[in-house]
Every structure is written in structure tokens, then in C-alpha cells.
Design an enzyme around this catalytic site. Sequence first.
Site, PDB file in Angstrom:
ATOM      1  N   CYS A 113       0.880  -0.851  -0.109  1.00 60.10           N
ATOM      2  CA  CYS A 113      -0.182  -0.263   0.530  1.00 60.10           C
ATOM      3  C   CYS A 113       1.170   1.471  -0.200  1.00 60.10           C
ATOM      4  O   CYS A 113       1.524   1.262   0.642  1.00 60.10           O
ATOM      5  CB  CYS A 113      -0.920   0.105   1.088  1.00 60.10           C
ATOM      6  N   ARG A 136       1.333   2.363  -6.100  1.00 58.65           N
ATOM      7  CA  ARG A 136       1.183   0.914  -5.188  1.00 58.65           C
ATOM      8  C   ARG A 136       0.108   0.322  -4.604  1.00 58.65           C
ATOM      9  O   ARG A 136       0.329  -1.014  -3.852  1.00 58.65           O
ATOM     10  CB  ARG A 136       2.221   1.432  -4.139  1.00 58.65           C
ATOM     11  N   TRP A 167      -3.497  -2.185  -1.071  1.00 63.19           N
ATOM     12  CA  TRP A 167      -3.829  -2.996  -2.010  1.00 63.19           C
ATOM     13  C   TRP A 167      -4.172  -4.932  -1.308  1.00 63.19           C
ATOM     14  O   TRP A 167      -3.368  -4.492  -0.375  1.00 63.19           O
ATOM     15  CB  TRP A 167      -2.624  -3.357  -3.146  1.00 63.19           C
ATOM     16  N   ASN A 192       0.673  -0.418   6.117  1.00 66.54           N
ATOM     17  CA  ASN A 192       1.321  -1.260   5.030  1.00 66.54           C
ATOM     18  C   ASN A 192       2.081  -2.192   5.118  1.00 66.54           C
ATOM     19  O   ASN A 192       2.912  -2.459   6.476  1.00 66.54           O
ATOM     20  CB  ASN A 192       2.519  -0.429   4.042  1.00 66.54           C
ATOM     21  N   GLY A 193       1.853  -3.827   5.310  1.00 62.34           N
ATOM     22  CA  GLY A 193       2.551  -4.920   4.917  1.00 62.34           C
ATOM     23  C   GLY A 193       0.898  -6.248   5.341  1.00 62.34           C
ATOM     24  O   GLY A 193      -0.261  -5.717   5.072  1.00 62.34           O
ATOM     25  N   GLU A 253       9.909 -11.144 -21.398  1.00 59.84           N
ATOM     26  CA  GLU A 253       9.103  -9.844 -20.959  1.00 59.84           C
ATOM     27  C   GLU A 253       7.744  -9.692 -21.853  1.00 59.84           C
ATOM     28  O   GLU A 253       6.914  -8.837 -21.781  1.00 59.84           O
ATOM     29  CB  GLU A 253      10.696  -9.248 -21.201  1.00 59.84           C
ATOM     30  N   LYS A 301       4.727  -8.148 -20.438  1.00 61.59           N
ATOM     31  CA  LYS A 301       3.559  -7.169 -20.831  1.00 61.59           C
ATOM     32  C   LYS A 301       2.361  -7.335 -21.210  1.00 61.59           C
ATOM     33  O   LYS A 301       1.218  -6.903 -20.476  1.00 61.59           O
ATOM     34  CB  LYS A 301       4.284  -6.189 -21.679  1.00 61.59           C
ATOM     35  N   GLU A 322       0.313  -8.710 -18.635  1.00 58.66           N
ATOM     36  CA  GLU A 322      -0.131  -8.152 -16.653  1.00 58.66           C
ATOM     37  C   GLU A 322      -1.147  -6.572 -17.411  1.00 58.66           C
ATOM     38  O   GLU A 322      -2.114  -6.848 -17.148  1.00 58.66           O
ATOM     39  CB  GLU A 322       1.140  -7.158 -16.816  1.00 58.66           C
ATOM     40  N   HIS A 354       9.683 -28.939 -29.976  1.00 60.62           N
ATOM     41  CA  HIS A 354      10.096 -29.405 -28.395  1.00 60.62           C
ATOM     42  C   HIS A 354       8.770 -30.234 -28.221  1.00 60.62           C
ATOM     43  O   HIS A 354       8.443 -30.096 -26.814  1.00 60.62           O
ATOM     44  CB  HIS A 354      11.065 -29.544 -27.459  1.00 60.62           C
ATOM     45  N   LYS A 413       2.425  -1.846  -7.897  1.00 61.52           N
ATOM     46  CA  LYS A 413       3.781  -1.771  -8.251  1.00 61.52           C
ATOM     47  C   LYS A 413       4.864  -2.425  -7.700  1.00 61.52           C
ATOM     48  O   LYS A 413       6.142  -2.813  -8.132  1.00 61.52           O
ATOM     49  CB  LYS A 413       4.052  -0.240  -8.684  1.00 61.52           C
TER      50      LYS A 413
HETATM   51  C1  F6R Z   1       5.950  -6.387 -14.677  1.00 57.00           C
HETATM   52  C2  F6R Z   1       6.459  -6.408 -13.552  1.00 57.00           C
HETATM   53  C3  F6R Z   1       6.839  -6.373 -12.713  1.00 57.00           C
HETATM   54  C4  F6R Z   1       7.919  -5.984 -11.253  1.00 57.00           C
HETATM   55  C5  F6R Z   1       8.812  -7.171 -10.807  1.00 57.00           C
HETATM   56  C6  F6R Z   1       9.775  -6.643  -9.767  1.00 57.00           C
HETATM   57  O1  F6R Z   1       6.254  -5.177 -15.414  1.00 57.00           O
HETATM   58  O2  F6R Z   1       6.779  -4.405 -13.424  1.00 57.00           O
HETATM   59  O3  F6R Z   1       7.001  -8.351 -12.939  1.00 57.00           O
HETATM   60  O4  F6R Z   1       9.933  -6.469 -12.663  1.00 57.00           O
HETATM   61  O5  F6R Z   1       7.869  -7.168  -9.870  1.00 57.00           O
HETATM   62  O6  F6R Z   1       9.887  -5.432  -9.724  1.00 57.00           O
HETATM   63  P1  F6R Z   1      11.101  -5.061  -9.011  1.00 57.00           P
HETATM   64  O7  F6R Z   1      11.646  -4.057  -9.683  1.00 57.00           O
HETATM   65  O8  F6R Z   1      10.208  -3.642  -8.467  1.00 57.00           O
HETATM   66  O9  F6R Z   1      10.968  -5.001  -7.299  1.00 57.00           O
END
Ligand code: F6R
Length: 614
Positions: free
Chosen positions: A2, A27, A76, A102-103, A483, A487, A490, A506, A609
Amino acid sequence: MCGIVGYVGPNSTSEVLIAGLARLEYRGYDSAGIAILDSEHEIDVRKRSGKLKELRELLKDSPIKQGNTGIGHTRWATHGGPTDENAHPHLSEDGSVALIHNGIIENFAELREELAGAEFKSDTDTEVVAVLLGRELAQTGDLETAFRNIVKRLHGTFTLLAFATAEPGKIVAARHHSPLVIGLGEGENFLGSDVAAFVEYTRRAIAVEEDSIAVITPDSVQVTDFDGNTVATEEFAVAWDPAAADKGGWPSFMAKEISEQPEAVANTVRGRIKDGLVEIPELAALGDDYLQNINRIIVLACGTAAYAGQVGRYAIEKWARVPVEIELSHEFRYRDPIVDENTLVISISQSGETMDTFLAVSYAKELGLKTVSVCNTQAATIPRESDAAIYTHAGPEVAVASTKAFMAQVVALQLFALHLGRVRGVLADSDHRRAVTQLEALPDKVQQAVESQEQIQQLAHWMADTRSVLFLGRHVGFPVALEGALKLKEIAYIHAEGFAAGELKHGPIALIDHGQPVFVLVPSPRTSPTMHSKVVSNIQEIRSRGARVIAIVETGDTAVLPYADEVIRVPLADPLFEPLLHIIPMQWFALELSTAKGLDVDQPRNLAKSVTVE
Ligand code: F6R
């Protein structure tokens, strides 16, 4: 995960809190709320499930009272669904204390049982702490003492902020495995999950150490450990420009952040090249003797950061000749890794707060290993726990889907590889200089790749109903394919998978059916002719089985033209730099498809995030 903000001072407290929450919304965005201690020493609370705009609407209909003490929270959900009742702040039974968290409080069930007679209004672990604090305050009559007593009883992870009706102009805060920073103003002070919470008002900050309690009033800041012993603090200047955390005219943060990638690359390289060779001053903390003797590197990261690690591995192995393993942070802690004093751990984290990565780094430290952090967020927990930190200078990344941070992470690892290769004496000067020339030319090339947006927009338009997309890459292109798929999952909620092109036969080739869209990252025919021809063969294999091929190729490559339905061109680069160009059309593709489907590009469902829970 959060977002938390606190304010004591003479300005409009609700404005400061809402502005802070807007910057922290990345967050978590299940619900939001604020509490203010008004001039009659009563606590006024407004909270709503949904995004911050719901709370703004509520405040319009039902304005909150003003006062000089306030806390705000964007959630969150962990314990209890995202409802109005479960939104923070929570109050003690008698309404004398407001608290945000938060937590996760792991022993909340035991504590709740202990609080006989309490009538809880929510399902949260946080309300249990608010009630506990209210009762403790009634006994001790002093907020700091009561707070200290209850904090010691909590298990789990937390940042807590609280104030009490009896002590206006004061906020108490505690951190344990969850971030907390103080913003220093003139006659006002701030608290936040990170500097984004107050960067608009002050650029002077203090990072609160692990297991500390901070007490702020408009004129004072005090930090102690849980037992009340003073903890030395160090002020730092916030490098982020507040404007950098605004959309700046773009429809979404993600679009802005994709377009900022040329600067992210340039800023990450800047100051790290001396006389044509890479030198990273921050690595001096490890000493050249140590670097020369490294025999193995373990990269710890999650999600996109782990894919950046996979791309970086090719550079470290090629230029520094050290074997590299990429390990997902949450897996590393649960095995018994074979390491010795010459094993270096590199963690990669945009936020520097990812709990899985933090705990993995702590475990590495317990094993006696040296740790380097690649991080984008100043004074975050992970770089502060590490022996050395290589900061990426991508600027604040607000969109949940990581783009420019990925780019900067790959570049930071390439710089690290060149530095290490030089120190170990295994990298020819000419190869080093060639790589530096490529790095210096990257921002312009990245800019050209960024300009592919329009072409991708059209592509995404005709693919808006697509239910599944595959991504193929070989060598450095493989993690980029992973990657690209991440994207899309997500932000467009589409099934997507990345594969090593050679792996197709395979098993995964069975997925290819008429009309199945497949992105293929095509290596350069100039620098990688063998791989190029293998990938062209892969394209033919899937095309003949009905796939719709979208090929990402370097400008001038015509070999794929007869087999591709769509060709996206990127500028020429040496193989290890191709990922930095190939990823961009895929970032745009995810964004455009999400937009075409009418989804929230920046705040996809179920995600936050900064993942500060395990
Ligand atoms: C994907 C994304 C997540 C972060 C992952 C690690 O777009 O943003 O997969 O890369 O949660 O986050 P950080 O880099 O903050 O440790």
C-alpha cells in the site's frame, strides 16, 4: 504494497494527502482513505473502495474537516476484500486513534482474540492494531510509549502511521521490513512510503532505518529504535524532479515512460565512462581484489527485473567471463545454494522494496556473500542493505508495467559487465571501446524504435479480439520474448507465452493453429548470420502451419519479407544491444492492445507496482 502518506503542518492537510496519494497510487489502488485531526480535536475520516477518484468524489460530496495533522492510505488488499469498511485509516474503539498500515500483521488473529469485547468494523489486520493502540494509549496516556509497546508485539511486515486526538500536531510511525521516508519542510514535515509522497513539497528527505520509530511534529523529527534509543539519521536530496512523476500530456504513464527510454539509457550511462572505458565508481566499495576473484554471479530478481537479468547475463559472461545464474528471488531462499566467498550476488529491483528480493538479499548476506544492488529508487531498502549499489537513472516509473526501468536495468548490467571485464583483465580494449560506442549511440536508436508506435497502433487495432499471442526469440532474444509476453498478460489480460525459438519443435509448435499471432525477434543477418537463418526457418515452420507472423527485424533485413505478415523495423545494433530495441515494439503492442480493449493501462487489475508482501 500500500501507499502511505502523513503530514503535520499549516497547509491544507487534505490537499497534501490527496496529492501524495495520487503519486503513490501505483503502490495499490483497491481503495483509498484519509483521516484528519480537526481543530476541535476530533478525527474526521473519509475512505472509499475503488481508485483514488472515488475518494475524490466522496470528498466533493462530503468535504473533510481541516486540521494540521493527517494520514492517507492507498490500498492493495491482503486481509479483507477491497470494501469501504476495509479501507484505511482505521480507528480505535473510542475513536481516539487513527492508524494506517502497509504490510501484513501475521499474529493478528491472536491479537484479535486477546482484545475481548472489541467490536471490529472491518476484516483487516490493521484495525486490530488500531484497537490495540487505543487500549494501550488509554493505559499509558502517552502516544509514543503506547506505540512503542504495541509495535514490539507485532509479527510480520509493517509500516504504521498513527496519530491521537490527545496529541495534535504529532504523527508516530514505525517500520519493519516495509519502507518509510521522512520529508523535511519548513514548519511542516511529511512521512511517506517513498519520496514520491511529498516530492512536490520538499526535496529534503531522510530514509528511516529498519526497525525504527519516527515521531514528527511541524518543527521536529525524531528517530529511535523500538526501545527508544536515538538512531542517527542522514538527510539526502531527492534527485527526482516532481514533474517527472506527472503524465506530461501523455494519455498514460506507461506511454510516457516508453517514450522516456532514450533518456533512461543516456542517464544511466552518464558519468560512468572515463577515457572511453566504463568505470562505475560505486563498485569501489567492493575493491578490485574482490572483483578479480569472483568465480560466479547469482542474479536475484522477480518479473521484468529477472528478464533484465537474463539479458544482462549474456553481457557479463561475454565481457567479464564469469558464469552467471539468474534465480527468482522467492526460489533462492528456499534451497541450499552452493556458494563460496567468491560468489557475488547481484539483485535487480526497480522499486528496491520488493519483499521477495529483499529477503533473498538478506539470505545471501547470512551466507556471507557480497551483494550489489541494481536499483532505480534512491535510498530504497535493498540498495541500503547491499554492499554496493548501481543506481539506474530512469526517473520515477509510475505505470505498473515496467518499461524504462527494464531498459535501464539491462544497460546497468552491461556497464557492470564492461567494468568487471576491465578489472579482471579479460576484455580486449578494442571490444570494450566498441561496446562503449554502441552504448553511446543507443539513445538515438532507442528513439527511432520508440517511433514505431503508430505502426503498432494499427496492428493492435486489427488484433483487438486476439485471445492468445506467442513470442519467439533466440539467444538474447529469448528473455526479450518472455518480457514481451509478460507485458501483454499484465495490461491486456491476454494469454501470452514466450519461447526460445529452438524449443518450438519440442512441444509448443502444437499450439500453432490457423491465425495464431506470433511475434518473432529476428537477430541481425550481418552480425549473427547463423542464428538469423535458423530463426527464418522457424518462421517458415510456423507460417506453414497457419501462424500470423509479426517479425521484428533490423532495418535492411529482407530475408523474412516473404514469410512475415507484418514487419517492424528497428535500427542496427550489435547483438547484445538488440534487446534494447526489440523490446520497444512489444511494449507499445501491449499498451495499444490494452487501450483498444478499453482497459486501464497504468493500473491493471490485481497488481501493484511495488510488491512488498511475500
Ligand atoms: C512487470 C513488473 C514486475 C516487476 C517485479 C519486480 O512489468 O513490473 O514484474 O518487475 O514485480 O519489481 P521490482 O523491480 O520493483 O523489484
